[in-house]
Design a protein around this motif. Structure first.
Motif: not given
Lengths: 96, 96, 96, 96, 96, 96, 96
Positions: B3-4, C59-60, C65-66, C94-95
């Motif tokens: 997880f980030k 940034r995404l 997947e979040v 983020v995963i």
């Protein structure tokens, strides 16, 4: 064991109210709604980081005796003793 | 599974209160209204983005043991274990 | 049919809680006051416009997947499916 | 008769909910606390003026179909038809 | 007698609701929680002073017919007639 | 005896409501929730200090007749007469 | 014993209300909701630190007689006498 506060936070050891006249005769009035408290600066963070990322050095120094608002900061126990973690700007001033 | 955290957020693993005297003897007082919690930094975002788009690097590092306010952050479960996601500035300081 | 979020907003497809252990074993605890939700980024705005008019890129990325807070964003239906519109900064991480 | 919104405001004609599946099949869920609404941009202000007086041009264009929060803006009647005046940033995104 | 608003304020003469269809057919809906009002700009301040002391000229002009929120501004009587003093940014837009 | 307001504050002498039609016929409506008041500027501070320490000169002048909100400022008595201390920006405008 | 206020704070000795007509005849009205108080500046901090770390020097001086709002600041006792610690900007003005 050492605790390093983050940013502009400081670790403060509260000085007991029983010794109301030590170190210069500071007495906290009983009737005030938010009574300032007396304490000693134990450790300090590196300083405040500004919105653009510059570091503002701390204005307080380790060992200084300070006054702060009663409800300022978070209480913690380290090695069995109680301390308060607060931001430097919560400090009202220094007893010299 | 990894997880980030986004931006200036960090993923923290809460350290159990039963072991109140491990790793330096930090004890959280029972009576405080908002008791600080002890945890370990598991992963960190890339840093805070300023209003004008500059990236401020994180001040904390993976593996550090930290204190944070009881009501800080969002709880999540990853691979069956509970973590907390919070912003770096919610961290009160580092236990060294 | 396509939906283009404005500014720093993103369109997110919520991933069902029944599949609590897919894609890395993220499990959302039932007891948390504000349970983070899992979702997939479907489309993104062009980025945040700063106070002085500069564009900060997102940034995404599409497809990530979040995790996000339960009460973040506005729910909409597009072509019969439910989505959530929220700001990028409402995303916790983020995963990977 | 013409209405020119001031600054970063726009004049929006709400599109009726009865035609829930026109123009791309957007359906607003009945259960959401604050249901996003669908509308068409009728006219726009010149743009947002920054704190230091620069003009940020509008990102939306006349004729675009947009989504916005139910309680955004002020309702007005012009030539017998109802419109909504809101700020551009109240727009969630554009239906393309 | 003359009244000069300070800074980015304007003096507005409210146009009566009885003439609901004059000057372009603007009709204010009765049911709206905060009904926009119609008025005419009578006099204007010199402009907004920015945080650093620059003067931003007014965007509105004397004589323009404008819409504004019902609860905007302060009511005053000058030479027996009622006016409203409000900030320029409280104006929703101009009827052309 | 002289009173020098600090920063962007001014000292205002309220003009009595009994003389509702003097000096240009300003009449304050009785029904308004927050009735603007009429007064005369008696003394002024040196100006507003910006966040970065620059001094913005006052826009008002001694002797000007002004309007201000009923609940603006702090009332004081100096040499037996009542005055109000408020910030310059609380002034709605100048009667010329 | 000496107390040095932090930043833009000052230490003020309240002047008694019984001597309502000393030093220039300032009388505080009894009926005001928040009665301004009269006091003397005893000591001052070094000045306000701006967001970017510059120091703005104090505008007040030791010994000046000032007015301030009744509920401003924190009360403390030093060497048996009561004082108030407040920020310089809480001072309404100087009695000259």
């Amino acid at each position: 064991m050492k605790f390093k506060p983050l940013g502009d936070r400081i670790l403060v050891k509260r000085l007991e109210d029983e010794t109301e006249k030590t170190t210069g005769g500071i007495i906290i009035p009983d009737t005030a709604k938010e009574k300032p408290q007396r304490g000693k600066v134990v450790s300090l963070g590196e300083g405040k980081r500004t919105e653009e990322g510059n570091l503002l050095p701390m204005r307080l120094k380790k060992g200084q005796e300070v006054l702060f608002g009663k409800y300022s900061g978070n209480e913690v126990k380290i090695d069995g003793e109680e301390y308060i973690i607060m931001r430097e700007d919560d400090i009202l001033g220094v007893i010299e």
